[in-house]
Design a protein around this motif. Structure first.
Motif, PDB file in Angstrom:
ATOM      1  N   ARG A 155      -4.178   0.953  16.510  1.00 24.11           N
ATOM      2  CA  ARG A 155      -4.563   0.177  15.323  1.00 24.11           C
ATOM      3  C   ARG A 155      -5.048   1.090  14.195  1.00 24.11           C
ATOM      4  O   ARG A 155      -4.625   0.968  13.048  1.00 24.11           O
ATOM      5  N   ASP A 156      -5.925   2.033  14.537  1.00 23.99           N
ATOM      6  CA  ASP A 156      -6.484   2.911  13.513  1.00 23.99           C
ATOM      7  C   ASP A 156      -5.442   3.879  12.970  1.00 23.99           C
ATOM      8  O   ASP A 156      -5.437   4.189  11.784  1.00 23.99           O
TER       9      ASP A 156
ATOM     10  N   ARG B 182      -6.171   2.251   1.573  1.00 20.56           N
ATOM     11  CA  ARG B 182      -5.897   1.384   2.709  1.00 20.56           C
ATOM     12  C   ARG B 182      -7.140   0.686   3.222  1.00 20.56           C
ATOM     13  O   ARG B 182      -8.237   1.170   3.093  1.00 20.56           O
ATOM     14  N   THR B 183      -6.941  -0.456   3.832  1.00 23.97           N
ATOM     15  CA  THR B 183      -8.005  -1.233   4.455  1.00 23.97           C
ATOM     16  C   THR B 183      -8.221  -0.709   5.869  1.00 23.97           C
ATOM     17  O   THR B 183      -7.261  -0.535   6.606  1.00 23.97           O
TER      18      THR B 183
ATOM     19  N   ALA C 161       0.861  -1.188   0.000  1.00 23.09           N
ATOM     20  CA  ALA C 161       0.000   0.000   0.000  1.00 23.09           C
ATOM     21  C   ALA C 161       0.897   1.239   0.000  1.00 23.09           C
ATOM     22  O   ALA C 161       1.920   1.251   0.681  1.00 23.09           O
ATOM     23  N   PRO C 162       0.545   2.275  -0.766  1.00 21.05           N
ATOM     24  CA  PRO C 162       1.400   3.460  -0.832  1.00 21.05           C
ATOM     25  C   PRO C 162       1.480   4.170   0.519  1.00 21.05           C
ATOM     26  O   PRO C 162       0.511   4.198   1.276  1.00 21.05           O
ATOM     27  N   GLU C 163       2.628   4.738   0.810  1.00 15.91           N
ATOM     28  CA  GLU C 163       2.792   5.520   2.030  1.00 15.91           C
ATOM     29  C   GLU C 163       2.350   6.962   1.786  1.00 15.91           C
ATOM     30  O   GLU C 163       2.432   7.471   0.664  1.00 15.91           O
ATOM     31  N   ALA C 164       1.879   7.603   2.841  1.00 12.72           N
ATOM     32  CA  ALA C 164       1.431   8.988   2.720  1.00 12.72           C
ATOM     33  C   ALA C 164       2.625   9.904   2.466  1.00 12.72           C
ATOM     34  O   ALA C 164       3.761   9.567   2.774  1.00 12.72           O
TER      35      ALA C 164
ATOM     36  N   MET D 258      -3.470   2.269  10.353  1.00  8.53           N
ATOM     37  CA  MET D 258      -4.266   2.154   9.119  1.00  8.53           C
ATOM     38  C   MET D 258      -4.401   3.499   8.411  1.00  8.53           C
ATOM     39  O   MET D 258      -4.547   3.551   7.198  1.00  8.53           O
ATOM     40  N   LEU D 259      -4.365   4.570   9.182  1.00  5.57           N
ATOM     41  CA  LEU D 259      -4.483   5.898   8.588  1.00  5.57           C
ATOM     42  C   LEU D 259      -3.116   6.483   8.255  1.00  5.57           C
ATOM     43  O   LEU D 259      -3.000   7.662   7.945  1.00  5.57           O
ATOM     44  N   GLY D 260      -2.092   5.647   8.318  1.00  2.00           N
ATOM     45  CA  GLY D 260      -0.812   6.013   7.717  1.00  2.00           C
ATOM     46  C   GLY D 260       0.202   6.755   8.554  1.00  2.00           C
ATOM     47  O   GLY D 260       1.170   7.279   7.998  1.00  2.00           O
TER      48      GLY D 260
ATOM     49  N   GLN E  74      -2.474  -6.134   8.326  1.00  2.00           N
ATOM     50  CA  GLN E  74      -3.855  -6.174   7.864  1.00  2.00           C
ATOM     51  C   GLN E  74      -4.146  -5.140   6.775  1.00  2.00           C
ATOM     52  O   GLN E  74      -4.887  -5.404   5.836  1.00  2.00           O
ATOM     53  N   CYS E  75      -3.544  -3.964   6.890  1.00  2.00           N
ATOM     54  CA  CYS E  75      -3.930  -2.900   5.969  1.00  2.00           C
ATOM     55  C   CYS E  75      -3.021  -2.809   4.753  1.00  2.00           C
ATOM     56  O   CYS E  75      -3.207  -1.943   3.901  1.00  2.00           O
TER      57      CYS E  75
END
Lengths: 241, 241
Positions: free
Chosen positions: A96-97, B219-220, A72-75, A100-102, A140-141
């Protein structure tokens, strides 16, 4: 995407790598994979590979790296989330969130109104727990970067690493910056207070240290929802999602 | 702000109003307020007043409306959150957060991959529970509007009320609209699928009904975090926070 495994030691120069024990157990006992099965391997520093199980024993699992893969691309904007520690499962959800939000780093924070003492947090090995949650969340993400979870620190220490954005209530009478006026940045530490908010002293201390005071709308949110909302709002504002 | 009480029957034409029983109990037994104490009263339809306790008995509480008060501002774009029903506490959190993020209606949704049957949801009186959560959330976040929680409905029924936005995975090969290209709207129904996502049939059905397919980054996220992220992203994109 095939199942992903975290192998901190994986490097492009080695073609056969050994999985850490917990990842090996997961591969063999939970997913019941065997020699020849396709997997992905990432090293937590941004590298990911297509791989195949080479040898799946009960004691150790080796995999062969086949080709680089695209995670997944990084911000673009590197965000350190410096969040006041909330009670157990709430802080777990925040870590955790945030991954997922980078975010690139999680900095647990002790503030005047934090309900858990710094010594208690340090004794409880919570940092290690949050780091494990960060790894699980990255798996997971789809991120190949595992954010670093730092040791808990007091606000003053974090304020020494600019630039900082302190999220504050809109009712504050100081000069605040609404989201839509927030300039673009390369990297930033986002400071989020505990359920009881910041004390006036803490806000003054942030201003002294040249932190920007950020406001987000006018509604009250649950403390554990605030980091998700703030991170999403900044990403969308910066068109960095 | 003094404590806020929800009195659905409150109207500007009446100067003395009676609190519903649960609100009266809360005022007397939990907050231990008595005659003369200042409170706020809102009717769930956008009206709020400064008020004073007139008479606080064990059986009933009356309050005197003193002057109109300003509640938290309502969003410009009216959003109905149509979210596939998740397991118990996750759905509770979604309803609570959605109200704090300003939705005007919550429409629980049953989809092909929803893990709870429609009949089970209807039998369990979950709708009444979610409505109570919506009231509590409005009280907490300062809104004078209590969003309506509708009875659970199948996707097809909700798609008949355009305009709809269906949140989909970015991997989808159909024509999707990224957030930054999403046009401004007056009102919209935001459709969010269950943990397992939408079936291809459901997406096709949405397209047939002229729903727009919205994507949000790559992202997931955890299923229960998706509504918070999607609502925040839309609000920030529309500068309606």
């Amino acid at each position: 995407v095939p199942p992903r495994f975290y192998v901190p030691g994986a490097r492009a120069t080695e073609s056969v790598i050994e999985l850490p024990q917990d990842e090996a157990v997961h591969l063999v006992r939970v997913l019941r994979l065997a020699a020849g099965d396709r997997i992905r391997v990432f090293n937590g520093r941004g590298d990911e590979w297509e791989a195949a199980v080479d040898d799946a024993g009960k004691q150790r699992v080796r995999a062969r790296l086949i080709a680089p893969a695209t995670p997944a691309p990084e911000a673009r904007v590197r965000i350190t989330l410096a969040a006041a520690v909330l009670k157990a499962d709430k802080m777990d959800a925040i870590v955790r969130d945030a991954v997922m939000l980078g975010v690139t780093t999680v900095q647990p924070l002790v503030t005047a109104r934090t309900e858990i003492a710094r010594a208690t947090i340090e004794r409880s090995e919570r940092t290690a727990r949050w780091q494990r949650i960060a790894i699980a969340s990255a798996k997971q993400c789809g991120r190949a970067v595992v954010p670093d979870v730092r040791r808990v620190a007091p606000l003053a220490e974090v304020l020494r690493q600019p630039p900082c954005l302190m999220l504050v209530e809109p009712s504050l009478t100081l000069a605040t910056t609404p989201l839509r006026a927030m300039p673009d940045l390369d990297a930033v530490t986002l400071l989020i207070g505990p359920e009881g908010g910041w004390t006036p002293d803490e806000v003054a201390q942030a201003v002294e240290n040249e932190a920007r005071l950020l406001t987000l709308g006018s509604r009250t949110l649950r403390a554990e929802a605030v980091p998700i909302v703030a991170l999403t709002a900044l990403r969308v504002h910066w068109e960095d999602d």
